[in-house]
Design a protein around this motif. Structure first.
Motif, PDB file in Angstrom:
ATOM      1  N   THR A   1      40.838  35.380  44.830  1.00  0.00           N
ATOM      2  CA  THR A   1      42.127  35.106  44.207  1.00  0.00           C
ATOM      3  C   THR A   1      42.438  33.624  44.364  1.00  0.00           C
ATOM      4  N   LEU A   2      42.440  32.916  43.249  1.00  0.00           N
ATOM      5  CA  LEU A   2      42.650  31.474  43.311  1.00  0.00           C
ATOM      6  C   LEU A   2      44.124  31.095  43.281  1.00  0.00           C
ATOM      7  N   GLU A   3      44.912  31.840  42.563  1.00  0.00           N
ATOM      8  CA  GLU A   3      46.314  31.516  42.403  1.00  0.00           C
ATOM      9  C   GLU A   3      47.139  32.170  43.515  1.00  0.00           C
ATOM     10  N   PRO A   4      47.966  31.400  44.222  1.00  0.00           N
ATOM     11  CA  PRO A   4      48.760  31.976  45.325  1.00  0.00           C
ATOM     12  C   PRO A   4      49.657  33.134  44.890  1.00  0.00           C
ATOM     13  N   GLN A   5      50.177  33.082  43.674  1.00  0.00           N
ATOM     14  CA  GLN A   5      51.075  34.148  43.227  1.00  0.00           C
ATOM     15  C   GLN A   5      50.329  35.466  42.991  1.00  0.00           C
ATOM     16  N   ASN A   6      48.996  35.423  42.927  1.00  0.00           N
ATOM     17  CA  ASN A   6      48.217  36.639  42.688  1.00  0.00           C
ATOM     18  C   ASN A   6      47.705  37.292  43.974  1.00  0.00           C
ATOM     19  N   VAL A   7      47.922  36.667  45.115  1.00  0.00           N
ATOM     20  CA  VAL A   7      47.417  37.201  46.380  1.00  0.00           C
ATOM     21  C   VAL A   7      48.019  38.569  46.673  1.00  0.00           C
ATOM     22  N   LEU A   8      49.324  38.704  46.557  1.00  0.00           N
ATOM     23  CA  LEU A   8      49.976  39.982  46.872  1.00  0.00           C
ATOM     24  C   LEU A   8      49.592  41.072  45.876  1.00  0.00           C
ATOM     25  N   ILE A   9      49.394  40.686  44.627  1.00  0.00           N
ATOM     26  CA  ILE A   9      48.940  41.655  43.617  1.00  0.00           C
ATOM     27  C   ILE A   9      47.542  42.141  43.967  1.00  0.00           C
ATOM     28  N   ALA A  10      46.676  41.233  44.398  1.00  0.00           N
ATOM     29  CA  ALA A  10      45.320  41.616  44.799  1.00  0.00           C
ATOM     30  C   ALA A  10      45.358  42.574  45.989  1.00  0.00           C
ATOM     31  N   ILE A  11      46.268  42.345  46.906  1.00  0.00           N
ATOM     32  CA  ILE A  11      46.379  43.216  48.085  1.00  0.00           C
ATOM     33  C   ILE A  11      46.771  44.635  47.670  1.00  0.00           C
ATOM     34  N   VAL A  12      47.822  44.780  46.871  1.00  0.00           N
ATOM     35  CA  VAL A  12      48.276  46.131  46.505  1.00  0.00           C
ATOM     36  C   VAL A  12      47.243  46.855  45.647  1.00  0.00           C
ATOM     37  N   GLU A  13      46.576  46.140  44.741  1.00  0.00           N
ATOM     38  CA  GLU A  13      45.551  46.779  43.912  1.00  0.00           C
ATOM     39  C   GLU A  13      44.366  47.236  44.750  1.00  0.00           C
TER      40      GLU A  13
ATOM     41  N   PHE B   1      65.178  43.902  50.987  1.00  0.00           N
ATOM     42  CA  PHE B   1      63.866  43.517  50.497  1.00  0.00           C
ATOM     43  C   PHE B   1      63.836  43.607  48.977  1.00  0.00           C
ATOM     44  N   ILE B   2      62.964  42.813  48.384  1.00  0.00           N
ATOM     45  CA  ILE B   2      62.749  42.865  46.949  1.00  0.00           C
ATOM     46  C   ILE B   2      61.249  43.047  46.706  1.00  0.00           C
ATOM     47  N   VAL B   3      60.896  43.982  45.828  1.00  0.00           N
ATOM     48  CA  VAL B   3      59.494  44.253  45.523  1.00  0.00           C
ATOM     49  C   VAL B   3      58.943  43.088  44.713  1.00  0.00           C
ATOM     50  N   VAL B   4      57.856  42.496  45.221  1.00  0.00           N
ATOM     51  CA  VAL B   4      57.245  41.347  44.541  1.00  0.00           C
ATOM     52  C   VAL B   4      55.864  41.678  43.977  1.00  0.00           C
ATOM     53  N   ALA B   5      55.279  42.783  44.422  1.00  0.00           N
ATOM     54  CA  ALA B   5      53.986  43.219  43.893  1.00  0.00           C
ATOM     55  C   ALA B   5      53.892  44.728  44.060  1.00  0.00           C
ATOM     56  N   GLU B   6      53.485  45.407  42.999  1.00  0.00           N
ATOM     57  CA  GLU B   6      53.338  46.855  43.096  1.00  0.00           C
ATOM     58  C   GLU B   6      52.229  47.324  42.184  1.00  0.00           C
ATOM     59  N   TYR B   7      51.692  48.484  42.533  1.00  0.00           N
ATOM     60  CA  TYR B   7      50.613  49.084  41.763  1.00  0.00           C
ATOM     61  C   TYR B   7      50.863  50.579  41.725  1.00  0.00           C
TER      62      TYR B   7
ATOM     63  N   THR C   1      48.115  50.252  59.032  1.00  0.00           N
ATOM     64  CA  THR C   1      48.760  49.331  59.972  1.00  0.00           C
ATOM     65  C   THR C   1      47.957  48.041  60.088  1.00  0.00           C
ATOM     66  N   ASP C   2      46.636  48.161  60.171  1.00  0.00           N
ATOM     67  CA  ASP C   2      45.781  46.968  60.216  1.00  0.00           C
ATOM     68  C   ASP C   2      45.913  46.152  58.934  1.00  0.00           C
ATOM     69  N   ILE C   3      45.947  46.835  57.809  1.00  0.00           N
ATOM     70  CA  ILE C   3      46.103  46.137  56.534  1.00  0.00           C
ATOM     71  C   ILE C   3      47.461  45.443  56.463  1.00  0.00           C
ATOM     72  N   ALA C   4      48.500  46.104  56.967  1.00  0.00           N
ATOM     73  CA  ALA C   4      49.845  45.501  56.970  1.00  0.00           C
ATOM     74  C   ALA C   4      49.858  44.221  57.791  1.00  0.00           C
ATOM     75  N   ARG C   5      49.105  44.188  58.895  1.00  0.00           N
ATOM     76  CA  ARG C   5      49.012  42.953  59.698  1.00  0.00           C
ATOM     77  C   ARG C   5      48.424  41.818  58.879  1.00  0.00           C
ATOM     78  N   GLN C   6      47.359  42.134  58.121  1.00  0.00           N
ATOM     79  CA  GLN C   6      46.723  41.104  57.295  1.00  0.00           C
ATOM     80  C   GLN C   6      47.652  40.682  56.140  1.00  0.00           C
ATOM     81  N   ALA C   7      48.327  41.656  55.557  1.00  0.00           N
ATOM     82  CA  ALA C   7      49.224  41.358  54.443  1.00  0.00           C
ATOM     83  C   ALA C   7      50.417  40.529  54.901  1.00  0.00           C
ATOM     84  N   GLY C   8      50.892  40.745  56.120  1.00  0.00           N
ATOM     85  CA  GLY C   8      52.004  39.957  56.647  1.00  0.00           C
ATOM     86  C   GLY C   8      51.660  38.479  56.711  1.00  0.00           C
ATOM     87  N   VAL C   9      50.463  38.180  57.090  1.00  0.00           N
ATOM     88  CA  VAL C   9      50.005  36.786  57.119  1.00  0.00           C
ATOM     89  C   VAL C   9      49.912  36.226  55.708  1.00  0.00           C
ATOM     90  N   ALA C  10      49.394  37.028  54.792  1.00  0.00           N
ATOM     91  CA  ALA C  10      49.256  36.580  53.401  1.00  0.00           C
ATOM     92  C   ALA C  10      50.626  36.337  52.784  1.00  0.00           C
TER      93      ALA C  10
END
Length: 177
Positions: A75-87, A120-126, A168-177
């Motif tokens: 994922t090159l674009e920062p705005q696409n990181v969270l979308i990549a995570i949920v997908e 909270f506001i949803v910023v990425a969903e799948y 839970t492990d994934i949430a830890r990684q996503a929190g950093v992202a």
């Protein structure tokens, strides 16, 4: 069930062929046993393919985290990181809904700030949200910055302990992202 039926048909047909051709029970049993042993690798491969079709990677946490890491790296674009995570989470674990919601406030950056009602506001969903949404906190440097929201596959199903540990492990990684 299908594998068992195929297995029984092959062994049964070959048993009858060996018995009718050689008219010796011992040769028939040895031949049938040999076929059963030779069929085992094919049965294992079929079983793995069926298991993957049904469960995807939810029983292989390393593969899920590896795929997440790979997708984030691509994922090159920062705005696409969270979308990549949920997908990645939704596809790897076959979840009908995955979302990331971030804090509306900047107060989450202050470590000792307590919000009366976190918003909270949803910023990425799948997928499509249902009433079965469960949330895991997303944290960064000890502060809650958002939530990972996931939905079970069916209404009467709940996450197994190892699935929840993986999330839970994934949430830890996503929190950093």
């Amino acid at each position: 069930g299908i594998i068992l039926i195929i297995y029984m048909l092959i062994v049964g047909v070959l048993s009858v062929l060996f018995q009718s051709h050689y008219n010796n029970i011992f040769i028939s049993l040895v031949g049938t046993g040999l076929v059963a042993v030779l069929f085992q690798p094919l049965r294992e491969r079929l079983q793995q393919q069926i298991h993957y079709l049904i469960y995807r990677d939810r029983h292989n946490p390393y593969k899920v985290l590896s795929q997440l890491s790979k997708n984030l790296g691509n994922t090159l674009e920062p705005q696409n990181v969270l979308i990549a995570i949920v997908e990645t989470i939704a596809n790897s674990l076959q979840l009908p809904y995955v979302a990331i919601a971030l804090s509306k406030d900047n107060n989450h950056l202050l470590k000792n700030t307590t919000l009366a009602v976190p918003s909270f506001i949803v910023v990425a969903e799948y997928g499509i949200s249902t009433d079965r949404v469960q949330s895991l906190s997303l944290q960064y440097q000890g502060s809650i910055v958002g939530e990972l929201r996931v939905t079970t596959r069916t209404e009467n199903e709940s996450f197994l302990p190892d699935e929840w540990a993986l999330l839970t492990d994934i949430a830890r990684q996503a929190g950093v992202a």
